[in-house]
Scaffold this active site. Sequence first.
Site, short mmCIF file in Angstrom:
data_model
loop_
_atom_site.label_atom_id
_atom_site.label_comp_id
_atom_site.label_asym_id
_atom_site.label_seq_id
_atom_site.Cartn_x
_atom_site.Cartn_y
_atom_site.Cartn_z
N CYS A 37 0.82 -1.23 0.00
CA CYS A 37 0.00 0.00 0.00
C CYS A 37 0.85 1.27 0.00
CB CYS A 37 -0.95 0.01 1.19
SG CYS A 37 -2.22 -1.25 1.06
N HIS A 43 -8.61 2.37 -6.07
CA HIS A 43 -9.76 1.56 -5.66
C HIS A 43 -11.03 2.19 -6.22
CE1 HIS A 43 -7.45 -0.60 -2.59
NE2 HIS A 43 -6.95 0.57 -2.21
N HIS A 78 -12.19 10.29 -8.93
CA HIS A 78 -11.10 10.46 -9.89
C HIS A 78 -10.04 11.45 -9.41
CE1 HIS A 78 -13.78 8.18 -12.45
NE2 HIS A 78 -12.72 7.93 -13.19
N GLU A 132 -13.23 -0.61 0.74
CA GLU A 132 -12.08 -0.39 -0.14
C GLU A 132 -11.97 -1.49 -1.19
OE1 GLU A 132 -8.07 1.22 1.27
OE2 GLU A 132 -7.65 -0.91 0.95
#
Length: 142
Positions: A37, A43, A78, A132
């Site tokens: 991560c 995601h 986005h 997530e």
Amino acid sequence: MLFQYYPSVPHSYKYELHKDMNFAAAHFIPASSAGHCADMHGHTYVADITIVGNELDEAGFLVNFADLKKLIHGRYDHTLLNGHEEFNGAPGEESGKFPTTEVVAKQIWERIEAYLSERPNRPHCLQVLVRETPTSYVIYRP
């Protein structure tokens, strides 16, 4: 969209509203303990927001679903979450934290609760669930 019911907590309010929404965003967790991560990745987040209250507004809404979507989807969809001021700073600092799912859920709650506090019918955000991945989610309840 899959219809899903999420965990809630008992309360004494007359109304309980849920708004589900998706937003696509990238993030990274710049910490040695973050493993993979730590690399930038994305995601398609799913957020379920629970609003409660006793009074409806002049239009008959606890809160308009479109307003909730604008607050969250309109801000985060986005984008690179690390680029938002609420996710700046080192872990543990109140000025901001890395955009883990836990911190994202808390920041969504804070954003929505600030908006709701100005509404005359005084609804409250009871909880925010952020998924997530299909198998991992966080619930933030203040």
